[in-house]
Scaffold this active site. Structure first.
Site, PDB file in Angstrom:
ATOM      1  N   SER A  31      -7.786  20.191  10.676  1.00 57.24           N
ATOM      2  CA  SER A  31      -6.156  20.362  11.004  1.00 57.24           C
ATOM      3  C   SER A  31      -5.331  19.405  10.144  1.00 57.24           C
ATOM      4  CB  SER A  31      -6.108  19.762  12.453  1.00 57.24           C
ATOM      5  OG  SER A  31      -4.859  19.405  12.713  1.00 57.24           O
ATOM      6  N   ARG A 231     -12.437  17.739  18.891  1.00 64.67           N
ATOM      7  CA  ARG A 231     -12.563  16.809  17.863  1.00 64.67           C
ATOM      8  C   ARG A 231     -12.630  15.375  18.420  1.00 64.67           C
ATOM      9  NH1 ARG A 231     -12.152  16.146  12.354  1.00 64.67           N
ATOM     10  NH2 ARG A 231     -11.201  13.950  11.554  1.00 64.67           N
ATOM     11  N   HIS A 269      -5.355   5.531  14.007  1.00 68.59           N
ATOM     12  CA  HIS A 269      -4.214   5.295  12.889  1.00 68.59           C
ATOM     13  C   HIS A 269      -4.125   3.748  12.735  1.00 68.59           C
ATOM     14  CE1 HIS A 269      -3.768   9.378  12.291  1.00 68.59           C
ATOM     15  NE2 HIS A 269      -3.170   9.789  13.232  1.00 68.59           N
ATOM     16  N   GLU A 270      -4.229   3.077  13.709  1.00 68.75           N
ATOM     17  CA  GLU A 270      -3.858   1.756  13.726  1.00 68.75           C
ATOM     18  C   GLU A 270      -4.870   0.768  13.310  1.00 68.75           C
ATOM     19  OE1 GLU A 270      -3.271   0.168  17.966  1.00 68.75           O
ATOM     20  OE2 GLU A 270      -3.258   2.212  17.993  1.00 68.75           O
ATOM     21  N   CYS A 360      -5.029  10.465  -2.701  1.00 63.05           N
ATOM     22  CA  CYS A 360      -3.664   9.391  -3.044  1.00 63.05           C
ATOM     23  C   CYS A 360      -2.792   9.389  -1.650  1.00 63.05           C
ATOM     24  CB  CYS A 360      -2.935   9.995  -4.221  1.00 63.05           C
ATOM     25  SG  CYS A 360      -1.899  11.401  -3.931  1.00 63.05           S
ATOM     26  N   GLN A 362      -0.132  10.314  -1.051  1.00 64.19           N
ATOM     27  CA  GLN A 362       1.419  10.401  -1.491  1.00 64.19           C
ATOM     28  C   GLN A 362       2.333  11.370  -0.723  1.00 64.19           C
ATOM     29  OE1 GLN A 362       0.312   8.575  -5.663  1.00 64.19           O
ATOM     30  NE2 GLN A 362       2.262   8.611  -5.250  1.00 64.19           N
ATOM     31  N   ALA A 407       2.303  16.181 -15.142  1.00 61.59           N
ATOM     32  CA  ALA A 407       3.417  17.138 -15.099  1.00 61.59           C
ATOM     33  C   ALA A 407       3.366  18.154 -16.077  1.00 61.59           C
ATOM     34  CB  ALA A 407       4.721  16.346 -15.549  1.00 61.59           C
ATOM     35  N   ARG A 585       4.034 -11.695 -10.665  1.00 54.72           N
ATOM     36  CA  ARG A 585       5.100 -10.685 -10.143  1.00 54.72           C
ATOM     37  C   ARG A 585       6.648 -11.651 -10.026  1.00 54.72           C
ATOM     38  NH1 ARG A 585       5.740  -5.395  -9.063  1.00 54.72           N
ATOM     39  NH2 ARG A 585       7.565  -4.925  -7.908  1.00 54.72           N
ATOM     40  N   GLY A 674       8.226  11.309 -16.253  1.00 54.13           N
ATOM     41  CA  GLY A 674       8.630   9.891 -16.704  1.00 54.13           C
ATOM     42  C   GLY A 674       9.373  10.190 -18.160  1.00 54.13           C
TER      43      GLY A 674
END
Length: 699
Positions: A31, A231, A269-270, A360, A362, A407, A585, A674
Site C-alpha cells: 500500500s 497488515r 510513525h512516531e 530517500c 523525498q 537530471a 555551520r 543545478g
C-alpha cells in the site's frame, strides 16, 4: 506479465494462492498513499498508475488507505467510498488492473488519532472529528486531542469496516486488506500506550485485542467470497507498547476467523527507531515476519499466508527470504514507484535494468505527510503517468543531453524510451554526477543502481553515450533538442589557508578518501552530514546491520548478514572514531536539505558516533596545519582540531558557453537542475525538470 523465471528467482516467480486468488508470482505491491485517490479526473490518474505496475508484473496490488468513514481519513487527500465520486474512480482503476491480468485489494483504513484534521470538514460540511480509543494526542497532531470513542461508536466503527468491505466488493476489488499496523486505529486499540480504557475494549491485553478481532470477523462476514488480509505491526518499536507475546497472541486470535493472509509491517510513525530510511539495512525487519510465520505454521491454521515487507529493493533479496518456505511472499511499495516493471525485468534476468528505490523518501513519504502529490526522485513520471505517457513518438528527433548526472540521465532515458535518437555527453569518465558521489556514502550505495539502470537502458535502446567528452557547440548545432544538465561543482570558500594540501573539497574527499586523523568539515548541510557519515561509518553493510541492531535493540534477520548480495564492493578506506570529526555551520539547521523523514536519522547517526557539531560559527578565520581557527557564536577565537579540512560549503553551477551558442544557432534547448539554479540543489527538482524539459522539446 512475464512468467518464465531465471534460476535466480525460481521461488519468487512461482505461482501461489491467496484465498480465492491464484497469483503468478510472489511479489505484492504494498500500500502507498499517492493523493491520486481524490483527483477529480474520473480515475484516470489512479488507473494509469496501477495499470503500469500490473503490466510490470505485480502479482497483487494493495491500494493506498481508503478511509472507512469521514472521521477515518488521515488528511484531506484520503478517499472514502461513496464520497465525491470515489467509487467511480476506483472502479476505473480496478478495471485497468484487471485489463492487465492483475488483481487488486482495497486497504481499509482508519487513522484514529493520526488524523490531521485541521480545517477539514466531513461530507456534511461539519468539522471533521479525530477519534481514538482514548483521548491521547500525538506530536504531529498540531494541538488536536482526539475524542475517545464511546462504546456505541466503537461498534459503529466496526460496522464501518464491514460496510467499506462491501463497497469494495461492489466496485470490483478482488479483496480487502485491513490496516492494523504503523500506529493507526486498530493498532491503537491493541496498545497499552494509546488504549487506557477500562471497559469491554480495554484494560487487559485480551480486551485491547477485541477491536481487531471484531473488525476481522465483521469484514470476513461482509465479503465471504473475497480475499481478506490484515497488515499487522510485527513490533510497534515504541517503549511500553504491545509486546511480542501480545502480537503473537493477536495472531492466534485472528487465525480462526477466516483470514487469507497476514502482511507484516513494522513500527509506528512516531517511533524513534528508523524503519524505512536509506540508513536502515536492507531487509532489516524480516525476523519479525518470520516470527509471525512460525506462529502461523504452528497453529491450527498453518495455511494462512504470511507476507514480509519493508526495506527490500532487489528481488534477489526476496528469493533469499522465501527460499526456506517459511514466508509466502514479499511486499514491496516504494520500489514500484522507482520502477513499475521491477518484477518483469527481474524475472527476465535483467536486474541491470531495474531502477532501484534509493530510500530517500523525498518525493514519496515526505510529500505524503504534507498532502503533496507523491512521485519518485529516480522516476519522476511516478504519479504523473497521464501527463507523461510512454508511447512511441511519431516524429523521432535528434535529442542531445549534456551531462550524465541524475537530471541528464532522466532526460536521456525518457527520450530514448519513446524512440528519439539520443546522444548523451558526459565530460567525466563515468556517469552519475552527484549520484556517483552519493553512492560512496555508507547507506546510500543504492544510488549507483539508478546510474547502472539508466546506462543499461540507454545501451538497450541504441543511444550513444560519450564519456570523458565535453560537448561543444559544434557537436550540438544539428540537434533538434538539447537538454543542458551539466551539473554543479563544489563552491569555493575564501578562507586563508584554503590552498594548503590538507584541504579538500567534498568531491575530492569522497572520491579519494581522507587520511587518518582529525577532520573539520566546513558546512553542515546535507553534503556535510553525508561527508561526516562517509568519514565515520563502515562501508560494509553487514557490519552496519549489526551496529543497527545493537543501537536500536532490534532483531536484524540473519538473511541480511549472510547470503544477500552486496550492493557495492566494500571499499578500502580509512574510517575514524566520530570524536575525531567536527562539523561546523554558520547558521540554519544541520542537515538542511535532507528530507523530512530522513534528517533526524542522519543526524542521529552522527551523534551516536560521537561527531561534534558546532553551529553559530561567526567566521572562519584561517586554516593552519592541524587546526581550523574560527570565531564561535560567542565571538571567541578558538582552534578546531583539523589534521584535514573538507569544504562542504554548497555548490555552484558549472559555467559553460553552450547557452549563448545554442541560442545564436537557433537550436531549441532547456537548462535543468543545478545548472539552472544551484542555490538549493534538489535532485527531485532536477529530475522532474529534466522530464518536463525533454517532453517539451521532443514530444
Amino acid at each position: 506479465m512475464s512468467t518464465a523465471a531465471v534460476p535466480d528467482l525460481a521461488v519468487v516467480a512461482s505461482p501461489w494462492t491467496l484465498g480465492p486468488l491464484t497469483l503468478p508470482n510472489r511479489v505484492v505491491m504494498g500500500s502507498m498513499h499517492t493523493g491520486l485517490e481524490v483527483h477529480d479526473d474520473g480515475g484516470a490518474g489512479l488507473a494509469a498508475f496501477y495499470r503500469e505496475r500490473a503490466a510490470g508484473g505485480a502479482a497483487c496490488i494493495i491500494t493506498g488507505g481508503i478511509a472507512v468513514s469521514d472521521e477515518a481519513r488521515g488528511g484531506p487527500d484520503f478517499a472514502v467510498f461513496g464520497v465525491d465520486g470515489a467509487d467511480e474512480r476506483f472502479r476505473v482503476a480496478v478495471q485497468a488492473v484487471h485489463d492487465e491480468g492483475g488483481t487488486i485489494l482495497a486497504q481499509l483504513f482508519h487513522a484514529g488519532r493520526y488524523a490531521l484534521v485541521g480545517g477539514m470538514v466531513d461530507r456534511h460540511g461539519d468539522p471533521q472529528r479525530a477519534v481514538a480509543p482514548s483521548a491521547l494526542p500525538w506530536a504531529a497532531a498540531r494541538g488536536v486531542v482526539p475524542e475517545e470513542l464511546t462504546a456505541s461508536e466503537v461498534e459503529r466503527t466496526i460496522e464501518d469496516f464491514a460496510a467499506a468491505a462491501r463497497s469494495a466488493r461492489d466496485i470490483g476489488f478482488d479483496g480487502v486488506e485491513i490496516m492494523a499496523s504503523e500506529g493507526y486505529l486498530v493498532n491503537q486499540f491493541c496498545s497499552p500506550l494509546t488504549n487506557l480504557r477500562e471497559d469491554a475494549w480495554g484494560g487487559t491485553p485480551e480486551k485491547r485485542r477485541r477491536f481487531a478481532v471484531s473488525v476481522v470477523r465483521a469484514v470476513r462476514a461482509a465479503v465471504p467470497d473475497l480475499a481478506v488480509t490484515i497488515r499487522l505491526s510485527g513490533a510497534d518499536l515504541m517503549p511500553g507498547s504491545t509486546t511480542d507475546d501480545e502480537v503473537d497472541a493477536l495472531v492466534h486470535d485472528l487465525l480462526p476467523l477466516g483470514l487469507d493472509g497476514i502482511s507484516v509491517g513494522i513500527g509506528w510513525h512516531e517511533s524513534r527507531t528508523p524503519t524505512v530510511q536509506a540508513a536502515v539495512p536492507h531487509g532489516a525487519w524480516l525476523a519479525y515476519a518470520s516470527r509471525i510465520a512460525r506462529v502461523v505454521r504452528g497453529s491450527d491454521h498453518p495455511g494462512v499466508r504470511v507476507i514480509a515487507s519493508n526495506r527490500m529493493t532487489d528481488l534477489r533479496d526476496g528469493e533469499a527470504v522465501l527460499a526456506d518456505g517459511l514466508l509466502d511472499a514479499v511486499a514491496l511499495a516504494r520500489p514500484f514507484l522507482a520502477d513499475p516493471a521491477i518484477v518483469s525485468r527481474s524475472v527476465d534476468g535483467r536486474f541491470d535494468l531495474v531502477n532501484t528505490c534509493i530510500g530517500c523518501n523525498q518525493a514519496c513519504l515526505d510529500r505524503s505527510i504534507i498532502g503533496a502529490p507523491v512521485s519518485c526522485l529516480v522516476n519522476p513520471r511516478a504519479g504523473r503517468e497521464v501527463a507523461f505517457p510512454v508511447r512511441p513518438t511519431t516524429q523521432p528527433r535528434r535529442v542531445d543531453v549534456v551531462g550524465g548526472g541524475p537530471a541528464g540521465l532522466a532526460a536521456a532515458v525518457d527520450a530514448a524510451r519513446r524512440g528519439h535518437r539520443v546522444t548523451l555527453w558526459e565530460a567525466a569518465d563515468e556517469l552519475g554526477g552527484q549520484f556517483g558521489l552519493a553512492a560512496l556514502v555508507p547507506g546510500k550505495e543504492d544510488y549507483a543502481a539508478t546510474v547502472r539502470a539508466a546506462r543499461a537502458e540507454l545501451d538497450q535502446r541504441g543511444a550513444t553515450v560519450h564519456l570523458g567528452r565535453p560537448a561543444t557547440a559544434a557537436d550540438l548545432v544539428g540537434s533538434d533538442a538539447v537538454v543542458l544538465a551539466p551539473g554543479v561543482v563544489p563552491r569555493s570558500v575564501d578562507i586563508p589557508g584554503v590552498e594548503l594540501p590538507h584541504v579538500q573539497t567534498y568531491e575530492q574527499a569522497l572520491r579519494d578518501g581522507v587520511p587518518a586523523g582529525t577532520v573539520a568539515v566546513i558546512g553542515g548541510g546535507g553534503i556535510g552530514v553525508d561527508t561526516a557519515a562517509f568519514l565515520t561509518e563502515s562501508p560494509d553493510e553487514s557490519l552496519r546491520a549489526r551496529a543497527f541492531a545493537e543501537r536500536w535493540d532490534v532483531t536484524v534477520a540473519d538473511d541480511v548478514l549472510g547470503p544477500l548480495p552486496q550492493r557495492q564492493p566494500v571499499a578500502q578506506r580509512t574510517t575514524r572514531p566520530g570524536e575525531q570529526v567536527t562539523v561546523l555551520r554558520r547558521s540554519g539547521k544541520f542537515g538542511q536539505g535532507v528530507g523530512l523523514t530522513s534528517r533526524w536519522v542522519a543526524l542521529g547517526r552522527l551523534r551516536d558516533a560521537g561527531v561534534r557539531m558546532v553551529g553559530g560559527v561567526q567566521e572562519y578565520l584561517r586554516i593552519e596545519p592541524g587546526a581550523l581557527w574560527i570565531r564561535d557564536e560567542d565571538g571567541v577565537e578558538r582552534a578546531v582540531p583539523a589534521d584535514h579540512v573538507v569544504v562542504c560549503a554548497g555548490q555552484e553551477r558549472l559555467e559553460h558557453s553552450l547557452e549563448s551558442a545554442l541560442a545564436s544557432a537557433g537550436v531549441p534547448f532547456a537548462l535543468v537542475g543545478g545548472a539552472r539554479d544551484a542555490r538549493s540543489v534538489d535532485a527531485v527538482r532536477a529530475t522532474s525538470e529534466a522530464l518536463e524539459a525533454v517532453r517539451s522539446l521532443a514530444p
